[in-house]
Scaffold this active site. Sequence first.
Site, PDB file in Angstrom:
ATOM      1  CG  ASP A 124      29.995 -54.222 -24.033  1.00 56.24           C
ATOM      2  OD1 ASP A 124      30.925 -53.500 -24.423  1.00 56.24           O
ATOM      3  OD2 ASP A 124      29.858 -55.412 -24.377  1.00 56.24           O
ATOM      4  CG  ASP A 143      34.770 -55.620 -29.823  1.00 51.78           C
ATOM      5  OD1 ASP A 143      35.404 -55.028 -28.927  1.00 51.78           O
ATOM      6  OD2 ASP A 143      33.657 -56.150 -29.636  1.00 51.78           O
TER       7      ASP A 143
HETATM    8  C1  GLA Z   1      31.975 -56.385 -27.171  1.00 53.10           C
HETATM    9  C2  GLA Z   1      31.594 -54.978 -27.593  1.00 53.10           C
HETATM   10  C3  GLA Z   1      30.091 -54.883 -27.788  1.00 53.10           C
HETATM   11  C4  GLA Z   1      29.657 -55.900 -28.838  1.00 53.10           C
HETATM   12  C5  GLA Z   1      30.092 -57.288 -28.427  1.00 53.10           C
HETATM   13  C6  GLA Z   1      29.859 -58.297 -29.530  1.00 53.10           C
HETATM   14  O1  GLA Z   1      31.490 -56.717 -25.902  1.00 53.10           O
HETATM   15  O2  GLA Z   1      32.017 -54.027 -26.655  1.00 53.10           O
HETATM   16  O3  GLA Z   1      29.723 -53.589 -28.172  1.00 53.10           O
HETATM   17  O4  GLA Z   1      30.198 -55.536 -30.067  1.00 53.10           O
HETATM   18  O5  GLA Z   1      31.487 -57.325 -28.110  1.00 53.10           O
HETATM   19  O6  GLA Z   1      30.235 -59.578 -29.192  1.00 53.10           O
END
Ligand code: GLA
Length: 430
Positions: free
Chosen positions: A220, A159
């Site tokens: 997300d 990430d």
């Molecule tokens: C980000 C990512 C998600 C998830 C969260 C975890 O928002 O895009 O897919 O992994 O972090 O905190």
Amino acid sequence: MEAMVLSGLALAMALPSMALENGLARTPPMGWMSWERFRCNVDCQADPLNCISEQLFFEMADRLAEDGWRELGYEYINIDDCWSAKQRDAAGQLVPDPKRFPSGIKALADYVHARGLKLGIYGDLGIFTCGGYPGTMLENVKQDAQTFAAWGVDMLKLDGCYSSAEEQAKGYPEMARALNATGRPIVYSCSWPAYQGGLPPKVNYTILAEICNLWRNYDDIQDSWDSVLSIVDWFFTNQDVLQPAAGPGHWNDPDMLIIGNFGLSYEQSRSQMALWTVMAAPLLMSTDLRTISPSAKEILQNRLMIQINQDPLGIQGRRIVKEKSRIEVFLRPLSRAASTLVFFSRRTDMPFRYTTSLAKLHFPEDAVYEVQDVYVGKIIGALRTADNFSVVINPSGVVMWYLRPMELPLQPWHVARQQAPGEGFHPALL
Ligand code: GLA
């Protein structure tokens, strides 16, 4: 001898460096990932069955292995954020939370491997993960890659919270090199483009395809139809940029499948599955496999759907028609001159009868197809390019077709069926 070496070198130089050379993810990865459904629930006292703990992953691994998922290709079980302790250990190594993962990640990997599955883990290039756990700073990249490899991890989602564009431009390629240097095959999923708006000039998809097996391009997913639609809109609005970036070993990732959760109706669940398949997207479910309904399971376990998603050519599909009636048509070319069509309705009134022909969808003249409805299973005889046909599409639902060319000119059924499908046809793309 010298000539041979030279020509080999010349060949290597002539070949475009198209993909991360780890030989992995030749088709979009399939499996399960904790984030969308289980988030950063770390309260194992209040919620022992659903908190991020080794127990959750043991149980999901059992379900993948025992309920028919593994045989269909769902092989990765991926830990997302909030698995680690709040501090690195004295040696600077990432360690799992001792209360929630008392056996350690290596033991979890062994458990998963013993069931013919693979283990994914989550890291974040930056000071902290998005959930506030220790991140991977540039100086930790090598060590963390080695830690993951030593634990027997098979996939890494890296990430990008809490890092600058400059750090990302350094760190993502560096992690690719560090993973390769471990000698362990580790699928590498990069969130880099999602942090840079997902589009050129900030995002360079040529570089991404060289260093990452898959990448998150956009926001997300959440447990709602609105969220699915916003993702679909973004991906198909930007298909001219995104579609050519995908291929064997390197995929766009529109995020997890939320089928089986609370936000999608039956029709919407079928639409997410069909549209993700058209996008050649990774199929990473984020749902509770212990309690999933038979209807959600049936959608996720549709064999023909998975075969299409996993087509070896790995060509991502495109939206080819947007009607005023709010019907949209998507096309993905497949191997052996087959293809898939998805008819999608954005309507909110009633089932809509949509009439068109393969000619209108730019299929080649004079061709004949055997058509199979991917959800209903029904085979629709010999369809000529010029024939008009109608499909009835439910509100926020899809009709999905798998089309196989039959020999030309049109033959009687018993003859045509025995002949191999013609090679070399790809419907024109708009
Ligand atoms: C980000 C990512 C998600 C998830 C969260 C975890 O928002 O895009 O897919 O992994 O972090 O905190």
